[in-house]
Structures are given as structure tokens and as C-alpha cells.
Write a protein that holds these residues in place. Structure first.
Motif, short mmCIF file in Angstrom:
data_model
loop_
_atom_site.label_atom_id
_atom_site.label_comp_id
_atom_site.label_asym_id
_atom_site.label_seq_id
_atom_site.Cartn_x
_atom_site.Cartn_y
_atom_site.Cartn_z
N ILE A 23 -6.10 -0.54 -5.10
CA ILE A 23 -6.70 -1.25 -4.04
C ILE A 23 -8.30 -0.67 -3.83
O ILE A 23 -9.20 -1.32 -4.02
CB ILE A 23 -6.02 -1.25 -2.55
CG1 ILE A 23 -4.68 -1.93 -2.86
CG2 ILE A 23 -6.85 -1.51 -1.56
CD1 ILE A 23 -3.77 -1.63 -1.87
N LYS A 24 -8.29 0.79 -3.91
CA LYS A 24 -9.56 1.52 -3.68
C LYS A 24 -10.43 0.95 -4.73
O LYS A 24 -11.74 0.80 -4.41
CB LYS A 24 -9.29 3.03 -3.68
CG LYS A 24 -8.92 3.55 -2.30
CD LYS A 24 -10.06 4.41 -1.68
CE LYS A 24 -9.63 5.14 -0.35
NZ LYS A 24 -9.64 3.97 0.61
N TYR B 266 -1.48 2.78 5.84
CA TYR B 266 -2.55 1.73 5.87
C TYR B 266 -3.97 2.26 6.17
O TYR B 266 -4.95 1.78 5.56
CB TYR B 266 -2.01 0.69 6.97
CG TYR B 266 -0.79 -0.22 6.66
CD1 TYR B 266 -0.37 -0.47 5.46
CD2 TYR B 266 0.01 -0.53 7.75
CE1 TYR B 266 0.80 -0.98 5.25
CE2 TYR B 266 1.31 -1.22 7.62
CZ TYR B 266 1.53 -1.42 6.24
OH TYR B 266 2.72 -2.34 5.99
N SER C 142 -5.22 5.18 5.72
CA SER C 142 -5.94 5.81 4.73
C SER C 142 -6.20 4.79 3.48
O SER C 142 -7.13 5.21 2.72
CB SER C 142 -5.00 6.99 4.19
OG SER C 142 -4.21 6.23 3.26
N ALA C 143 -5.78 3.65 3.43
CA ALA C 143 -6.07 2.74 2.30
C ALA C 143 -6.96 1.85 2.63
O ALA C 143 -7.87 1.31 1.89
CB ALA C 143 -4.61 1.89 1.90
N ARG D 195 -2.25 1.86 -3.98
CA ARG D 195 -3.43 2.52 -3.15
C ARG D 195 -4.82 2.55 -4.07
O ARG D 195 -5.76 2.46 -3.67
CB ARG D 195 -3.18 3.54 -2.26
CG ARG D 195 -2.16 3.16 -1.26
CD ARG D 195 -2.35 4.17 -0.09
NE ARG D 195 -1.87 5.76 -0.57
CZ ARG D 195 -0.63 6.15 -0.60
NH1 ARG D 195 0.61 5.18 -0.53
NH2 ARG D 195 -0.51 7.32 -1.12
N ARG D 196 -4.43 3.47 -5.25
CA ARG D 196 -5.49 3.79 -6.19
C ARG D 196 -6.10 2.39 -6.77
O ARG D 196 -7.47 2.21 -6.72
CB ARG D 196 -5.17 4.47 -7.27
CG ARG D 196 -6.11 4.95 -8.12
CD ARG D 196 -5.42 5.75 -9.47
NE ARG D 196 -4.46 5.00 -10.15
CZ ARG D 196 -4.54 4.20 -11.03
NH1 ARG D 196 -5.55 3.76 -11.28
NH2 ARG D 196 -3.47 3.78 -11.56
N CYS E 144 -10.96 -3.13 1.26
CA CYS E 144 -9.99 -3.29 2.02
C CYS E 144 -10.07 -3.58 3.30
O CYS E 144 -10.35 -2.38 4.26
CB CYS E 144 -8.99 -2.05 1.68
SG CYS E 144 -7.44 -2.41 2.27
N PRO F 257 0.75 -1.34 0.27
CA PRO F 257 0.07 -0.22 -0.08
C PRO F 257 0.81 1.43 0.03
O PRO F 257 0.31 2.33 0.00
CB PRO F 257 -0.75 -0.11 1.37
CG PRO F 257 -0.71 -1.55 1.81
CD PRO F 257 0.56 -2.06 1.14
N TYR G 252 -7.54 -3.50 6.99
CA TYR G 252 -6.34 -3.30 7.59
C TYR G 252 -6.46 -4.12 8.65
O TYR G 252 -7.00 -3.81 9.78
CB TYR G 252 -6.06 -1.70 7.68
CG TYR G 252 -4.84 -1.60 8.42
CD1 TYR G 252 -3.71 -2.35 8.73
CD2 TYR G 252 -4.78 -0.20 9.27
CE1 TYR G 252 -2.69 -2.01 9.54
CE2 TYR G 252 -3.67 0.15 10.13
CZ TYR G 252 -2.60 -0.90 9.91
OH TYR G 252 -1.47 -0.35 10.80
N GLU H 5 1.34 5.06 -4.23
CA GLU H 5 0.34 5.54 -4.34
C GLU H 5 -0.26 4.71 -5.64
O GLU H 5 -1.79 4.59 -5.27
CB GLU H 5 0.58 7.09 -4.83
CG GLU H 5 -0.35 7.86 -4.51
CD GLU H 5 -1.37 8.25 -5.84
OE1 GLU H 5 -1.14 8.05 -6.79
OE2 GLU H 5 -2.48 8.52 -5.43
#
Ligand code: S3P
Length: 176
Positions: A92-93, A141, A143-144, A89-90, A98, A83, A100, A86
């Protein structure tokens, strides 16, 4: 259709929990580190030693992209560093729900102090390394994540039960 994605620091049990939960949910489980090792025919440790971390990080993004394209819903366990990028993360989103698996540095150290497989922890002072890494990574983490599960003081069956308790929410979120 969204995949179910586990993130968290090394030792947070992403693989163990992922395998068990995937059986209960009847979805296929894939661990990105394992996928990379199969792809390269080398262990993560060997890849770090022979090709370096940047090379590994590129493989990680490639593995993530490949796996997220699966037409079948997957439960994916990501390497602890995934993650941080960047772009990852995109991805993943956009493609996953997701979770954590969060633990404190103290808990991480208890679980990881005898580890020899993680190249980033083979330092003179692994306790300090873990503290420093987690301090930097925890906000990333968070934020993801769509859901944060606190693991400290809980054993694997307890965490698994908690994951199953949120099953309804998870299903709701991954089936749209
Ligand atoms: C790493 C975590 C490891 C592995 C590599 C780097 C990291 O995966 O990808 O050693 O940067 O946190 P696990 O989280 O499965 O141990």
C-alpha cells in the motif's frame, strides 16, 4: 504513479464512497472483495466457510498485488482486514496514496448491527467484537494511512465533499 486506496473498518463506506469519488475523478474503481468473489466464483462468506480465513487472507494479498500492477491509475477499496498484514501495508505504502475512513466503535455498531454478510461479525456479541477489533486495528490503519478522514456524525455526501476538498492534495500525491 500511485493508486488511490481506501482503507477502514467494515461499514466505513469504502465501496459506496469509492464508487462515487471515482466517477468524479474519472478513474476506475475496484473493490478487492468483489474482485476476490469474481476470481473465486463464491461470496466472501462462502470462502470463509469452505476454505477458512487464512485462505481468504492469501487471496487478499494476491488480489492486492494483481490490482496494484494495473498500468492505469485505480481507486481501490480494500477489505477491512487487508492492512493487517505487514506485506500488504508495504504494498500500500509503495504503490498508493492511502485514505483511512475512520469511525468510532459506536458508529460502526450502528451501521453494522444488522449485517449478515461479514463472517467475522456473526458472533454472540457483535458490539463487543467490533470494539475489540477496532481497538486492535485502529493504530494499524492509522500507521498505513497518508490521510485520516473522521466520519462520525457525517453523512455520505458530507464525507464525499470532504474527499473532494482534499482532491488537490490527493492529486498532488498520486501523480508523482
Ligand atoms: C473483513 C472485511 C470485509 C471482508 C471480510 C473480512 C475484515 O470487507 O473482506 O469479511 O477482516 O475486516 P469490508 O471491509 O469491505 O466489509
Amino acid at each position: 504513479m500511485k493508486h488511490l486506496i481506501f482503507i477502514g473498518f467494515m461499514g466505513s463506506g469504502k465501496t459506496t464512497l469509492g464508487k462515487r469519488l471515482s466517477k468524479k475523478l474519472h478513474i476506475k474503481f475496484v473493490d478487492t472483495d468483489q474482485y476476490i468473489e469474481d476470481m473465486e466464483g463464491k461470496s466472501i462468506r462462502e470462502i470463509f466457510e469452505t476454505e477458512g480465513e487464512d485462505f481468504f487472507r492469501n487471496l487478499e494479498t494476491k488480489a492486492l498485488k494483481d490490482l496494484l500492477q494495473s498500468p492505469n491509475r485505480l481507486l481501490l477499496s480494500l477489505g477491512g482486514g487487508t492492512p493487517l498484514r505487514e506485506e500488504n501495508r508495504r504494498l500500500i505504502k509503495e504503490n498508493g496514496f492511502c485514505i483511512y475512513l475512520q469511525m468510532s466503535a459506536e458508529e460502526a455498531y450502528i451501521r453494522l448491527k444488522k449485517d449478515t454478510k461479514r463472517p467475522l461479525l456473526q458472533t454472540k456479541n457483535p458490539k463487543q467484537t467490533i470494539e475489540d477489533m477496532l481497538e486492535k486495528r485502529n493504530p494499524i490503519y492509522e500507521s498505513a494511512a497518508d490521510y485520516i478522514l473522521k466520519e462520525d456524525g457525517k453523512n455520505i455526501p458530507q464525507v464525499l465533499n470532504e474527499l473532494l476538498e482534499i482532491e488537490g492534495t490527493v492529486y498532488e500525491n498520486i501523480s508523482d
